[in-house]
Design an enzyme around this catalytic site. Structure first.
Site, PDB file in Angstrom:
ATOM      1  N   SER A 140       0.969  -1.236  -0.480  1.00 51.99           N
ATOM      2  CA  SER A 140      -0.053   0.409   0.003  1.00 51.99           C
ATOM      3  C   SER A 140       0.807   0.774  -0.123  1.00 51.99           C
ATOM      4  CB  SER A 140      -0.743   0.365   1.538  1.00 51.99           C
ATOM      5  OG  SER A 140      -1.213   1.141   1.809  1.00 51.99           O
ATOM      6  N   TYR A 154      -2.149  -0.899  10.244  1.00 48.10           N
ATOM      7  CA  TYR A 154      -2.061  -1.211   8.867  1.00 48.10           C
ATOM      8  C   TYR A 154      -1.171  -0.557   7.907  1.00 48.10           C
ATOM      9  CZ  TYR A 154      -4.174  -1.471   4.311  1.00 48.10           C
ATOM     10  OH  TYR A 154      -4.400  -0.893   2.942  1.00 48.10           O
TER      11      TYR A 154
HETATM   12  N1  NAP Z   1      -8.350  -0.479  -1.560  1.00 44.56           N
HETATM   13  C1  NAP Z   1      -7.317   0.268  -1.860  1.00 44.56           C
HETATM   14  O1  NAP Z   1      -7.337   0.636  -1.542  1.00 44.56           O
HETATM   15  C2  NAP Z   1      -5.959  -0.526  -1.312  1.00 44.56           C
HETATM   16  C3  NAP Z   1      -5.339   0.437  -1.439  1.00 44.56           C
HETATM   17  C4  NAP Z   1      -4.408  -0.310  -0.921  1.00 44.56           C
HETATM   18  C5  NAP Z   1      -4.023  -1.595  -0.514  1.00 44.56           C
HETATM   19  N2  NAP Z   1      -4.926  -2.326  -1.053  1.00 44.56           N
HETATM   20  C6  NAP Z   1      -4.570  -3.931  -0.907  1.00 44.56           C
HETATM   21  O2  NAP Z   1      -5.494  -4.382  -1.318  1.00 44.56           O
HETATM   22  C7  NAP Z   1      -5.973  -5.786  -0.933  1.00 44.56           C
HETATM   23  C8  NAP Z   1      -7.517  -5.934  -0.892  1.00 44.56           C
HETATM   24  O3  NAP Z   1      -7.865  -4.756  -0.514  1.00 44.56           O
HETATM   25  P1  NAP Z   1      -9.162  -4.564  -1.406  1.00 44.56           P
HETATM   26  O4  NAP Z   1      -9.197  -2.880  -1.337  1.00 44.56           O
HETATM   27  O5  NAP Z   1      -9.470  -4.983  -2.596  1.00 44.56           O
HETATM   28  O6  NAP Z   1     -10.595  -5.215  -0.136  1.00 44.56           O
HETATM   29  P2  NAP Z   1     -11.336  -5.486   0.222  1.00 44.56           P
HETATM   30  O7  NAP Z   1     -12.757  -5.100  -1.415  1.00 44.56           O
HETATM   31  O8  NAP Z   1     -12.342  -5.449   1.332  1.00 44.56           O
HETATM   32  O9  NAP Z   1     -11.178  -6.980  -0.002  1.00 44.56           O
HETATM   33  C9  NAP Z   1     -10.141  -7.705   0.563  1.00 44.56           C
HETATM   34  C10 NAP Z   1     -10.122  -9.126   0.024  1.00 44.56           C
HETATM   35  O10 NAP Z   1      -9.641 -10.243   1.205  1.00 44.56           O
HETATM   36  C11 NAP Z   1     -10.472 -10.618   1.903  1.00 44.56           C
HETATM   37  N3  NAP Z   1      -9.766 -11.413   2.413  1.00 44.56           N
HETATM   38  C12 NAP Z   1      -9.564 -10.602   4.512  1.00 44.56           C
HETATM   39  N4  NAP Z   1     -10.099 -10.967   5.525  1.00 44.56           N
HETATM   40  C13 NAP Z   1      -9.256 -12.836   5.082  1.00 44.56           C
HETATM   41  C14 NAP Z   1      -9.452 -13.708   4.993  1.00 44.56           C
HETATM   42  N5  NAP Z   1      -9.169 -13.580   6.998  1.00 44.56           N
HETATM   43  N6  NAP Z   1      -8.884 -14.449   4.688  1.00 44.56           N
HETATM   44  C15 NAP Z   1      -9.411 -14.711   3.051  1.00 44.56           C
HETATM   45  N7  NAP Z   1      -9.726 -13.457   2.758  1.00 44.56           N
HETATM   46  C16 NAP Z   1      -9.064 -12.174   2.987  1.00 44.56           C
HETATM   47  C17 NAP Z   1     -11.263 -10.414   1.572  1.00 44.56           C
HETATM   48  O11 NAP Z   1     -12.519 -12.224   1.069  1.00 44.56           O
HETATM   49  P3  NAP Z   1     -13.439 -12.705   2.325  1.00 44.56           P
HETATM   50  O12 NAP Z   1     -13.791 -11.380   3.246  1.00 44.56           O
HETATM   51  O13 NAP Z   1     -14.385 -13.738   1.251  1.00 44.56           O
HETATM   52  O14 NAP Z   1     -12.739 -13.456   3.129  1.00 44.56           O
HETATM   53  C18 NAP Z   1     -11.744 -10.023   0.052  1.00 44.56           C
HETATM   54  O15 NAP Z   1     -11.873 -10.329  -0.959  1.00 44.56           O
HETATM   55  C19 NAP Z   1      -5.660  -5.765   0.766  1.00 44.56           C
HETATM   56  O16 NAP Z   1      -4.327  -6.112   1.038  1.00 44.56           O
HETATM   57  C20 NAP Z   1      -5.752  -3.930   0.913  1.00 44.56           C
HETATM   58  O17 NAP Z   1      -4.448  -3.798   1.987  1.00 44.56           O
HETATM   59  C21 NAP Z   1      -5.402  -1.708  -1.270  1.00 44.56           C
END
Ligand code: NAP
Length: 249
Positions: A140, A154
């Site tokens: 991130s 985080y």
């Molecule tokens: N969106 C942003 O702006 C942003 C920026 C920087 C980094 N990121 C990173 O990108 C990645 C994806 O995030 P996102 O933004 O797409 O958020 P999101 O829509 O909330 O998706 C998170 C994903 O992680 C899975 N997950 C969470 N806890 C889990 C667990 N215990 N076991 C298995 N799967 C789990 C969830 O699946 P289930 O709940 O179905 O298990 C979901 O598919 C994360 O690592 C986040 O830190 C996002």
């Protein structure tokens, strides 16, 4: 034979959209998360659109470390080879340290760092056996610097994830195993559903397009989308803390 990509956290947000965009590029996909109903809907959609490719799904809670090793090994056996693994599952909980929310900070640390370590271990076992593979960790932009308040834990986990990738890259530099770390800025996903839109937020499709381009190029490090995150990332990293903290939400 199409190549195969394993994506964790494929049930929503960046993982789900990476699945769509990599499927469109012709890959087979191994998709996992806890919400298998959502994975199943995605599998049906992709199989309908790309009948010549293979899309397999498995339930995975990344905090169940034994299950991480089992699921990765099962996918490797299903497909014969895993060409790329994207360590993407994560969450954005957190609270200022010392305010009684160790539970939220611990859950963030366990899911984003300890479980990412388990996923990297499991992926590397497969890649070392194959003597090939591309490991991608999703960090991130918040990893650029220690972040205040609810972002402290985080940001620390995301710095840790980036360091896992860099350490491996240093070790494996002259081998067929490639390692990348992606630093997304704000990209719309479930993670932002309950908070006011942060500045420079882009749509899931636009943000993930930048991620997929960088991953396809096997860039060692990618700040995505490049604007404004390349200059802002440099500013965050190098400005003195009293100045840099003004850019931190
Ligand atoms: N969106 C942003 O702006 C942003 C920026 C920087 C980094 N990121 C990173 O990108 C990645 C994806 O995030 P996102 O933004 O797409 O958020 P999101 O829509 O909330 O998706 C998170 C994903 O992680 C899975 N997950 C969470 N806890 C889990 C667990 N215990 N076991 C298995 N799967 C789990 C969830 O699946 P289930 O709940 O179905 O298990 C979901 O598919 C994360 O690592 C986040 O830190 C996002």
């Amino acid at each position: 034979m199409p190549k195969t990509i394993l994506i964790t956290g494929a049930s929503s947000g960046l993982g789900e959209e990476m699945a769509r965009q990599f499927a469109a590029l012709g890959y087979n996909l191994a998709l996992c998360a806890r919400r298998t109903d959502r994975l199943s809907t995605l599998q049906t959609e992709l199989a309908g659109r790309y009948p010549g490719q293979r899309f397999e799904i498995r339930a995975l809670d990344v905090n169940d470390h034994a299950q991480v090793f089992d699921v990765f090994a099962a996918f490797a056996a299903d497909f014969g080879t895993l060409d790329r693994v994207i360590v993407n599952a994560g969450l954005g909980k957190g609270a200022p340290l010392g305010t009684g929310r160790f539970d939220a900070n611990r859950e963030t640390a366990m899911t984003n760092f300890v479980a990412a370590l388990a996923q990297v271990e499991a992926a590397m076992q497969v890649f070392r056996a194959q003597d090939a593979g591309h490991l991608v960790t999703i960090s991130s932009m918040s990893a650029m610097r220690g972040m205040p308040k609810g972002g402290t834990t985080y940001a620390a986990t995301k710095a840790g994830v980036a360091h896992l990738a860099e350490g491996l890259r240093a070790e494996l530099m002259r081998t067929p195993i490639k390692v990348s770390v992606v630093y997304p800025g704000y990209i719309r996903s479930e993670m932002h559903e309950r908070v006011k839109s942060p500045p420079f937020m882009v749509s899931t499709e636009v943000g993930v397009r930048a991620m997929v381009d960088a991953i396809e190029k096997e860039k060692p490090k990618a700040y995505v989308p490049w604007w404004p995150w390349v200059p802002l990332g440099a500013a965050l990293r190098y400005l003195p803390l009293p100045v840099a903290r003004r850019f931190m939400s």
